[in-house]
Scaffold this motif. Structure first.
Motif, PDB file in Angstrom:
ATOM      1  N   THR A 140      19.939 162.973  13.566  1.00 32.36           N
ATOM      2  CA  THR A 140      19.770 161.585  13.993  1.00 32.36           C
ATOM      3  C   THR A 140      18.795 160.897  13.042  1.00 32.36           C
ATOM      4  O   THR A 140      18.109 161.557  12.267  1.00 32.36           O
ATOM      5  N   VAL A 141      18.725 159.582  13.118  1.00 32.54           N
ATOM      6  CA  VAL A 141      17.777 158.830  12.296  1.00 32.54           C
ATOM      7  C   VAL A 141      16.567 158.469  13.144  1.00 32.54           C
ATOM      8  O   VAL A 141      16.706 157.927  14.248  1.00 32.54           O
ATOM      9  N   ARG A 142      15.399 158.782  12.623  1.00 28.45           N
ATOM     10  CA  ARG A 142      14.153 158.545  13.349  1.00 28.45           C
ATOM     11  C   ARG A 142      14.028 157.077  13.756  1.00 28.45           C
ATOM     12  O   ARG A 142      14.201 156.173  12.949  1.00 28.45           O
ATOM     13  N   GLY A 143      13.773 156.853  15.040  1.00 28.75           N
ATOM     14  CA  GLY A 143      13.599 155.496  15.543  1.00 28.75           C
ATOM     15  C   GLY A 143      14.880 154.829  16.007  1.00 28.75           C
ATOM     16  O   GLY A 143      14.827 153.777  16.650  1.00 28.75           O
ATOM     17  N   TYR A 144      16.045 155.429  15.714  1.00 28.30           N
ATOM     18  CA  TYR A 144      17.312 154.853  16.157  1.00 28.30           C
ATOM     19  C   TYR A 144      17.555 155.156  17.636  1.00 28.30           C
ATOM     20  O   TYR A 144      17.042 156.133  18.182  1.00 28.30           O
ATOM     21  N   LEU A 145      18.375 154.306  18.241  1.00 26.22           N
ATOM     22  CA  LEU A 145      18.714 154.440  19.660  1.00 26.22           C
ATOM     23  C   LEU A 145      20.057 155.134  19.809  1.00 26.22           C
ATOM     24  O   LEU A 145      21.022 154.786  19.118  1.00 26.22           O
ATOM     25  N   TYR A 146      20.138 156.098  20.714  1.00 24.44           N
ATOM     26  CA  TYR A 146      21.385 156.815  21.012  1.00 24.44           C
ATOM     27  C   TYR A 146      21.517 156.894  22.533  1.00 24.44           C
ATOM     28  O   TYR A 146      20.606 157.387  23.203  1.00 24.44           O
ATOM     29  N   HIS A 147      22.636 156.421  23.046  1.00 23.69           N
ATOM     30  CA  HIS A 147      22.776 156.266  24.495  1.00 23.69           C
ATOM     31  C   HIS A 147      22.746 157.575  25.257  1.00 23.69           C
ATOM     32  O   HIS A 147      22.446 157.593  26.457  1.00 23.69           O
ATOM     33  N   ASP A 148      23.029 158.695  24.591  1.00 22.26           N
ATOM     34  CA  ASP A 148      23.161 159.974  25.299  1.00 22.26           C
ATOM     35  C   ASP A 148      22.260 161.048  24.710  1.00 22.26           C
ATOM     36  O   ASP A 148      22.558 162.235  24.812  1.00 22.26           O
ATOM     37  N   ASP A 149      21.140 160.647  24.086  1.00 22.27           N
ATOM     38  CA  ASP A 149      20.343 161.679  23.401  1.00 22.27           C
ATOM     39  C   ASP A 149      19.598 162.613  24.355  1.00 22.27           C
ATOM     40  O   ASP A 149      18.958 163.563  23.905  1.00 22.27           O
ATOM     41  N   ALA A 150      19.713 162.377  25.646  1.00 20.83           N
ATOM     42  CA  ALA A 150      19.194 163.359  26.606  1.00 20.83           C
ATOM     43  C   ALA A 150      20.097 164.590  26.675  1.00 20.83           C
ATOM     44  O   ALA A 150      19.679 165.640  27.171  1.00 20.83           O
TER      45      ALA A 150
END
Length: 250
Positions: A140-150
């Protein structure tokens, strides 16, 4: 008559003495990671990217002054949360339940944006469904938002460029990236990748802090004008037509 004259003089004096409300200047930072190609291209004044061209144009059309800052992605999110910045551009599809949060309102959409699971061709069969992310280490890219990163373990890198390199160094088997940035950096690095399952697909909108919501009708009117007269499509085409895209990757 004397009282009327005195009243008029008092009104005029009060008008001059009343504090003048300063014009709102919206602060923003559009650079994402160092190079969010083709949406933003750093150190390229002639070809600054889709958002690099559109943001000043939209706000100028809306007659709203802006002030550009240069924050890294992680600090950008923090700055938006505490009001140091006033807006950015996101896709609701990056957020759980498409919810941008109670601090923000959103504009009319500008364009369609998509991100994919990216991997090397020999691993592509293992990443044809986003459910396959669960429990895995994913670039992933640091600081980016991902809806399912849990659902997965983030392995953060500083940019989409570094995601491609990480795949080839076998630091991760798969990563998540916008489709166009991934294809650009794969060509730039001469490191072919495969776009596997679509991770999210949605519309890019302005995320504006709620205290500036009164400006939203002007912003939406500007977006609608630039959509209807073909300006937004022309700028998107400039950076996504195959021959131009390949030129940028030289």
């Amino acid at each position: 008559m004397k009282r009327c004259i005195i009243a008029v003089i008092y009104f005029v004096l009060c008008s001059f003495c009343s504090p003048v409300k300063a014009e709102t200047v919206l602060k923003y930072n559009v650079n994402g990671s160092s190079n969010w190609v083709p949406y933003y291209i750093a150190h390229s004044p002639d070809n600054p990217g889709i958002l690099g061209e559109l943001v000043p144009l939209i706000l100028a059309t809306a007659n709203i002054k802006i002030e550009k800052h240069n924050f890294p992605p992680k600090r950008t999110n923090h700055a938006l949360g505490n009001g140091l910045l006033d807006f950015d551009f996101v896709s609701p599809s990056w957020f759980p339940n498409d919810d941008l949060g109670e601090l923000f309102v959103q504009s009319s959409p500008l364009l369609i944006i998509q991100e994919n699971i990216i991997t090397l061709d020999e691993h592509a069969k293992n990443w044809q469904n986003i459910d396959q992310l669960k429990g895995k280490e994913i670039g992933t890219v640091r600081g980016y938002l991902y809806h399912d990163d849990a659902n997965f373990t983030r392995v953060d890198f500083i940019s989409e460029r570094e995601l491609i390199k990480a795949l080839y160094k076998d630091r991760v088997k798969a990563a998540i990236s916008g489709d166009l940035p991934a294809l650009y950096w794969a060509k730039q690095l001469n490191s072919p990748i495969t776009l596997a399952a679509v991770h999210s697909k949605g519309q890019l909108v302005m995320r504006l802090r709620k205290e500036h919501a009164a400006l939203l009708p002007r912003i939406n009117a500007a977006i609608d004008e630039l959509q209807s007269n073909g300006t937004i499509k022309r700028i998107i085409d400039k950076y996504t037509k195959q021959e131009v895209f390949e030129h940028l990757a030289q």
